[in-house]
Design a protein around this motif. Structure first.
Motif, PDB file in Angstrom:
ATOM      1  N   ASP A 194      -4.750   2.644  -1.398  1.00  0.00           N
ATOM      2  CA  ASP A 194      -6.065   2.581  -0.746  1.00  0.00           C
ATOM      3  C   ASP A 194      -6.089   1.561   0.390  1.00  0.00           C
ATOM      4  O   ASP A 194      -7.075   1.474   1.119  1.00  0.00           O
ATOM      5  CB  ASP A 194      -7.150   2.208  -1.764  1.00  0.00           C
ATOM      6  CG  ASP A 194      -7.340   3.270  -2.833  1.00  0.00           C
ATOM      7  OD1 ASP A 194      -7.229   4.462  -2.491  1.00  0.00           O
ATOM      8  OD2 ASP A 194      -7.591   2.908  -3.997  1.00  0.00           O
TER       9      ASP A 194
ATOM     10  N   ARG B  17      -3.068   6.241   2.177  1.00  0.00           N
ATOM     11  CA  ARG B  17      -3.218   7.616   1.693  1.00  0.00           C
ATOM     12  C   ARG B  17      -3.093   8.609   2.859  1.00  0.00           C
ATOM     13  O   ARG B  17      -2.433   9.658   2.729  1.00  0.00           O
ATOM     14  CB  ARG B  17      -4.572   7.801   1.019  1.00  0.00           C
ATOM     15  CG  ARG B  17      -4.710   7.128  -0.341  1.00  0.00           C
ATOM     16  CD  ARG B  17      -6.126   7.254  -0.879  1.00  0.00           C
ATOM     17  NE  ARG B  17      -6.153   7.028  -2.314  1.00  0.00           N
ATOM     18  CZ  ARG B  17      -5.897   7.963  -3.215  1.00  0.00           C
ATOM     19  NH1 ARG B  17      -5.607   9.195  -2.818  1.00  0.00           N
ATOM     20  NH2 ARG B  17      -5.934   7.690  -4.499  1.00  0.00           N
TER      21      ARG B  17
ATOM     22  N   ASP C 221      -0.287   2.348  -7.209  1.00  0.00           N
ATOM     23  CA  ASP C 221      -1.296   3.371  -6.937  1.00  0.00           C
ATOM     24  C   ASP C 221      -2.526   2.760  -6.274  1.00  0.00           C
ATOM     25  O   ASP C 221      -3.097   3.335  -5.341  1.00  0.00           O
ATOM     26  CB  ASP C 221      -1.695   4.080  -8.231  1.00  0.00           C
ATOM     27  CG  ASP C 221      -0.603   4.991  -8.761  1.00  0.00           C
ATOM     28  OD1 ASP C 221       0.390   5.219  -8.029  1.00  0.00           O
ATOM     29  OD2 ASP C 221      -0.740   5.488  -9.901  1.00  0.00           O
TER      30      ASP C 221
ATOM     31  N   THR D 148      -7.427  12.410  -0.221  1.00  0.00           N
ATOM     32  CA  THR D 148      -8.301  12.341  -1.402  1.00  0.00           C
ATOM     33  C   THR D 148      -7.567  12.695  -2.693  1.00  0.00           C
ATOM     34  O   THR D 148      -8.156  12.622  -3.781  1.00  0.00           O
ATOM     35  CB  THR D 148      -9.502  13.293  -1.251  1.00  0.00           C
ATOM     36  OG1 THR D 148      -9.051  14.661  -1.321  1.00  0.00           O
ATOM     37  CG2 THR D 148     -10.234  13.063   0.056  1.00  0.00           C
ATOM     38  N   LEU D 149      -6.304  13.088  -2.592  1.00  0.00           N
ATOM     39  CA  LEU D 149      -5.559  13.483  -3.779  1.00  0.00           C
ATOM     40  C   LEU D 149      -5.330  12.297  -4.708  1.00  0.00           C
ATOM     41  O   LEU D 149      -5.354  11.138  -4.289  1.00  0.00           O
ATOM     42  CB  LEU D 149      -4.204  14.074  -3.370  1.00  0.00           C
ATOM     43  CG  LEU D 149      -4.218  15.392  -2.589  1.00  0.00           C
ATOM     44  CD1 LEU D 149      -2.805  15.731  -2.109  1.00  0.00           C
ATOM     45  CD2 LEU D 149      -4.774  16.523  -3.428  1.00  0.00           C
ATOM     46  N   SER D 150      -5.092  12.592  -5.969  1.00  0.00           N
ATOM     47  CA  SER D 150      -4.750  11.532  -6.919  1.00  0.00           C
ATOM     48  C   SER D 150      -3.417  10.917  -6.503  1.00  0.00           C
ATOM     49  O   SER D 150      -2.607  11.563  -5.819  1.00  0.00           O
ATOM     50  CB  SER D 150      -4.630  12.103  -8.328  1.00  0.00           C
ATOM     51  OG  SER D 150      -3.512  12.968  -8.413  1.00  0.00           O
ATOM     52  N   PRO D 151      -3.143   9.682  -6.885  1.00  0.00           N
ATOM     53  CA  PRO D 151      -1.875   9.053  -6.507  1.00  0.00           C
ATOM     54  C   PRO D 151      -0.648   9.880  -6.883  1.00  0.00           C
ATOM     55  O   PRO D 151       0.268  10.031  -6.071  1.00  0.00           O
ATOM     56  CB  PRO D 151      -1.906   7.719  -7.265  1.00  0.00           C
ATOM     57  CG  PRO D 151      -3.359   7.389  -7.358  1.00  0.00           C
ATOM     58  CD  PRO D 151      -4.033   8.710  -7.584  1.00  0.00           C
TER      59      PRO D 151
END
Length: 254
Positions: free
Chosen positions: A40, A51, A36, A95-98
């Protein structure tokens, strides 16, 4: 009742669907190898993190599925409302969570595969319009997705290379790219030579074959496609009218 297998009986289309699904599986493998935190990290695309690449590939599946739905129903469903909406969607997805980002890729890929699976033979010839404004048969959506997943798996910068892409996909990519250059007239004076395609002893030549003193880009198929897509110059050589010729950047493709 939904089909449990592809309704298409066209052998060529079945092979193309297989390449698209293999590419999707390859992208999934390279994505799943990343932690995760590694999402980035940077990619082979300027200004895009991993991402952004994952979000783009996920939303691209949804956009192509809309074209397949268009072919199935006859109701116009464009890929995106506008180029701005597409860019906003990618930036939002980044920008979403992993877990949400991974689910976006997984679910959108399954959705697209099901749309393809359930499209009857007769509907594959129905015309749809791409985000670039081209009118194409629905069968073109398979190739559109194939090139996305294979190339962007490399863009994740997680060990994948153009050598991982099947030779038939590489050859079609190069034909697409050089065809776009020819249409725009940006291949003037540029000759591309591929050595020993797929190990079968055959060479391929693209570009400005009428030029009397062209700049010649030469190399194995994976390396030439890597250069043509703007992703590197390793393993290609350049010769031309100027001494000490350096490899020029490839003309814009898309």
């Amino acid at each position: 009742m939904a089909a449990r297998h592809d309704l298409s009986t066209d052998p060529r289309l079945q092979e193309e669907l297989l390449q698209a699904r293999r590419g999707t599986a390859f992208f999934a493998r390279k994505l799943n190898e990343l932690t995760d935190a590694e999402l980035d990290g940077g990619t082979r695309l300027p200004d895009w993190t991993r991402r952004h690449v994952v979000a783009h590939v996920g939303y691209n599946a949804r956009a192509i599925a809309r074209l397949v739905e268009w072919a199935a129903t006859g109701v116009e469903t464009p890929m995106y409302p506008s180029p701005e909406a597409r860019n906003h969607e990618i930036n939002f997805g980044a920008t979403l969570s992993p877990i949400a980002l991974r689910n976006l890729f997984d679910h959108s890929a399954v959705h697209l595969s099901v749309e393809w699976r359930d499209l009857p033979d007769a509907n594959w010839a129905n015309e749809v319009r791409t985000a670039q404004g081209r009118t194409v048969p629905a069968s073109e959506t398979v190739w559109m997705r194939t090139r996305e997943v294979w190339i962007h798996a490399i863009d994740l910068d997680n060990g994948a290379t153009f050598n991982d892409i099947p030779a038939p996909v590489l050859e079609r990519l190069l034909k697409d790219i050089t065809g776009a250059w020819k249409t725009r007239g940006t291949d003037t004076g540029l000759l591309i030579k591929v050595n020993d395609t797929a190990g079968n002893g055959a060479d391929l030549t693209f570009g400005d074959t009428s030029a009397t003193d062209p700049t010649v880009i030469t190399g194995p198929l994976p390396a030439v496609v890597e250069w043509a897509t703007g992703r590197g110059t390793a393993s290609v050589t350049t010769a031309g009218p100027k001494t000490n010729t350096t490899t020029p950047p490839a003309p814009k493709w898309i």
